[in-house]
Design an enzyme around this catalytic site. Structure first.
Site, PDB file in Angstrom:
ATOM      1  N   GLY A 128       0.823  -1.208   0.000  1.00  0.00           N
ATOM      2  CA  GLY A 128       0.000   0.000   0.000  1.00  0.00           C
ATOM      3  C   GLY A 128       0.858   1.258   0.000  1.00  0.00           C
ATOM      4  CB  CYS A 129      -0.028   4.752  -0.724  1.00  0.00           C
ATOM      5  SG  CYS A 129      -1.493   4.990   0.292  1.00  0.00           S
ATOM      6  CE1 TYR A 130      -0.496   8.215   4.633  1.00  0.00           C
ATOM      7  CE2 TYR A 130      -2.455   6.854   4.457  1.00  0.00           C
ATOM      8  CZ  TYR A 130      -1.878   8.105   4.563  1.00  0.00           C
ATOM      9  OH  TYR A 130      -2.653   9.226   4.587  1.00  0.00           O
TER      10      TYR A 130
END
Lengths: 354, 354, 354, 354
Positions: free
Chosen positions: D158-160
């Site tokens: 995921g991005c985070y």
């Protein structure tokens, strides 16, 4: 003197700006706020700037408490004001309408642009137009009527018409315009309203400029009416969207008639004279231009007029906060006048400097 | 085939955009970047997007390595190009000039607007104007000269003139304009350049729209020249600043001559026909409007033309990235054409979708 | 009761925010505004939000009229307050200092972090710290001194220390923190000041987030002092810059000591109790979080505290307007208290809802 | 070598970023784009950056043409990938999954955080985690499997988790962390997705910073898994929203264990060594900090690590474009590796300099 007021459609952007202004106004007591979609909820649930304040909860549009108000502000979509204004007036409640329903004096024009039947032409006939610095007589007459104990309806000008007319009316009235009146106006995103759409999505609005509603925006006939050029096919109104929250800058270019010329100083004097008694409209010194940030959050307008094309054209600029002077602030200004207060009573007039 | 190129003034916004484009172009090798203020420093020190890339350090403007280049791009302020272009040309180096120094064909007009003597009118007389989709012959001739082994100078159009001319030229050339040509253009803040000033300070530019340079912007005579209306006092050019980084939207309103009318379909066909062979200009379908975000970071332009005022007016819209199609991208496009490549060779043409 | 006041350094961002607040405050009369760089100019020349208002012109810092004021606000850079505060106090003028010069109780700490000699340790010894909701006794004592007819100096807390301490102090005071106190705070660009630099240039600040001043920001010892953790190497303060004008959000993560556990309800009660008598600090209900926009333009703060890591950590959030509650608003709040008014007298407390 | 690829969920922000990247990649041919909501429409209708490009129309998710692809990218919401991935794999189609469905190795953890049953634990057991610079073995093994002619599934981070792990993993792996791992990450609004909501409305997101999802964001277990601290109650992850379109800056503060100390130079060497063979991760020189703008639109990451609190803490920073390196770009990077190309083949690596 304190007047009890209500706001219908208080959950929208113009409505909530009314809440902001009215709760800080010493002469108005905000008693009722309605929103059919949010009935029962607190304003702060949607607008956390109000967290901790003691405000009425949203009720439905048919809240009978509206009839106990001295004035009711209608911040509802067009056609909805058609439904609620007449009974309020009949009930003796003065109506300050922010919708488009009573702006166009000719019901046929309304029906053409809004594609709906006008169902209260009698109310329309008596409505006062609310753009006090330009249409001066109607609001003054409404104040007299109110003072005589009768309810009145004020139909406040739209956001683009306000910025545009404040910029261009003095020059047009003075005969300085022939042929096309070219209006390129730039609005912040609050002008698109509270509804979450592709247009109002941050990621589509940010870092972009676009024009929209070409040759078809509903403020066209309203601007024509105020400027006195209805039915002449002279207005070219192109609204634009830019990435900021509040503000409209309207740039109006007039074609000076053949044979007519005006000196820059005379043009400046024309504007300063026209707005001499208007504390909320600032005519900027020659060489400076209005900025929307200079009036954001306030009921003020800044205007300027500049000769161009070797004297053949005039560029008129007008900057306002579309939600305040262009909507809620102007509505409260009109209410001030109607009830006998100074136009700027209780209203914010100083923008954040930075 | 790979050409060795240099960029003078590479530390400014147009210059660094050239660096971006040239380092990703398969046919150009970036050998020299100059900046008198930053000589000895790395580009990445100022522009961290280049961190980790193997790029030449800034050198001074008098770096003799410039004379070993096939082409040199001048991204220097006006008057500075007057100094550097002639010796480069004499040295056999083709010059792609992004400054204003060789744009205006009449040196008297240059001297009036730029308040400086034009010191190389012979170079000016042979300069090719760089707006390939509108001024088609000059760049084509320059390509032939280059193919014959001679150095040429291309003077690239400015940002506002590019957006404005792409929008309005087809209609004006077709005789659809009389009287004023009203240009209201909105630019992002990169247009104000790299220098840190009150105008470019975030806190003054953010959340505000303003007009500037009324009736006095230096792009006025350039637009007049491209549109073929010089000396007619018809152009009213009002530039605006809005809170975004990249992009110009130019809204041009034309007054259709008395007795002339055009059908919407014919107007659309006129534009589609005019740009039929221009891969970098998109004529949008009727009913849609250009957005600057749709071309940001690319060398593309979007244009549209719409009838208004019941056929008495035409609203022409043009959107570009002011730093790319309006400056560095157009310069590389011109360089592509001059050296015999396709106009869009090696250039970015797809914007971030969101 | 109306007090005559002056603002030194009125041309900077904190200074001009003082001008905004003081001109709208019923109990203060703004008599003097100084700026060595702008002496002789009008405030509106730089800040057009004030166009049309009747305000004093900028004078030099050595304007003797300052000594005729009841209170003078110092919005000057650090070290400059060292120079001007002592003579004002000696002249009987109460000083509200927004600089850093009298914040750090230990002059050695000041000298270490500000690399300059503290030249008025006697004034420092008597200065009242200005963060009324956290450091409660000093400002109360200053009010008593002022009531007794003597001049006082209030040294107002910095912007980051204000947001951070309001968020974290109740939990730390209650013994809920061991080990590192991790402060990640995000500021708008007004925090970088009025000077036009690469950092404040729109095109470098827009559309980007970055950390700066790692392990070296001068607010570090001030936060440690307020939180009572000086000299313990426990504070990790990382400021960030984000693309907005006004606002600081401070996110403070505390490590709950081994063996200590608190229930969410007790944590909420701790905060609500601590701020029960503080009208300008809102403890948000559990499950909601502070937003900087909810307090922009106001002297209010929003705080919350939430358990994390299965009870091993507490995330404390504090949102303020860095120029208002974080600088000018807090200064006027302190002045209010000193002169005997309510803390929030005459101050804006309602943000724009949108 | 050119591989035929499809994108499921191509109308969302991650999906359309895949379209951008894949249409410009020389080794992938974009054959199918699906969107149940937009089937039959053109991509350019929603994303005008693609106007004029020759792209497939949206089809439904059950388009059989997906089974004729070599690889299919799943940019669908969680649980939807659970439905479509297994049949594609059975059909011999390699799946690059951007959803959360196959990220968490322990299906119980998935079921707890996503409140849904994991219906293909066999696929999960064989899924390769897609964060090539940190989890190195799994993607390498997947490439070998693919080379052997078998379909594989890569579950992209995921991005985070991507920004956070790139920043903190080298230090944690080296034993430099005890106690809490404090992650304060700031995301642009594209991270909230394409759906128009109050959160993504321009007027609520602009000019504000807020934290959200306190102690409850679903990326928490994913970060714990990558960092190797699952089940330890050490991670405090607080995501924030700031007014920009693209970008995540993750600020990770580590508490250095008692008795452990590392010199700044050694810390720098640790990071440079760890990423020595990773062309897409830039370890910044000491004293400089990542900026999200420096990597916007690219598949690059910038990281740094700095000692704080007198050596008791390390502040690790990681900046990525959440849609590119944090989603679509990383997915194509994984696809590159799986099919045997260089990690950065065909991907944008140079951000706009301004």
């Amino acid at each position: 003197m304190v007047f009890k007021v209500g706001v219908m459609g208080a959950a929208g952007f113009a409505g909530v700006e009314l809440v902001r202004l009215l709760t800080q106004h010493p002469n108005f007591e905000l008693a009722v706020v309605t929103s059919d979609a949010d009935a029962g909820k607190a304003i702060a649930d949607t607008y956390p700037a109000f967290t901790g304040m003691d405000l009425p909860l949203f009720t439905n549009h048919d809240d009978p408490a509206l009839f106990e108000c001295d004035l009711v502000f209608l911040a509802v979509p067009h056609t909805v004001a058609l439904k609620y204004a007449p009974p309020l007036l009949e009930g003796g409640v003065t109506v300050i309408d922010l919708s488009a329903d009573y702006r166009l004096k000719d019901p046929d024009v309304y029906e053409k642009w809004y594609a709906t039947k006008h169902t209260s032409v009698d109310v329309l006939a008596n409505a006062a137009f609310g753009l006090p610095e330009v249409v001066r007589g109607e609001i003054a007459a409404a104040a007299e009527t109110f003072a005589a104990g009768k309810a009145v309806l004020v139909s406040c000008a739209g956001c683009y018409p306000t910025a545009t007319s404040l910029a261009a009316f003095p020059a047009i009235q003075a005969g300085l315009s022939a042929g096309l009146v070219v209006v390129d106006a730039v609005s912040g995103v609050t002008g698109a309203g509270k509804k979450a759409t592709a247009r109002t999505h941050y990621c589509f609005a940010d870092e972009s400029v676009e024009a929209y509603g070409l040759a078809s925006h509903r403020h066209t006939p309203e601007i024509e009416q105020i400027l006195g050029i209805s039915g002449q096919d002279r207005l070219v109104f192109t609204p634009h969207l830019a990435p900021l929250k509040r503000g409209i800058l309207s740039t109006v270019t007039l074609s000076v008639p053949e044979g007519v010329r005006i000196a820059p100083e005379a043009l400046q004097e024309l504007y300063e004279g026209f707005y001499a008694d208007c504390p909320l409209v600032q005519v900027l010194p020659a060489g400076t231009s209005p900025k929307t940030a200079s009036v954001a959050g306030t009921v003020k307008a800044q205007v300027s007029a500049t000769l161009a094309a070797n004297g053949r054209a005039i560029v008129c600029l007008g900057a306002i906060d579309n939600l305040c002077k262009g909507a809620a602030g102007q509505a409260v200004q009109c209410a001030n006048i109607v009830v006998g207060l100074a136009p700027d009573a209780g209203l914010p007039t100083v923008a954040l400097p930075v």
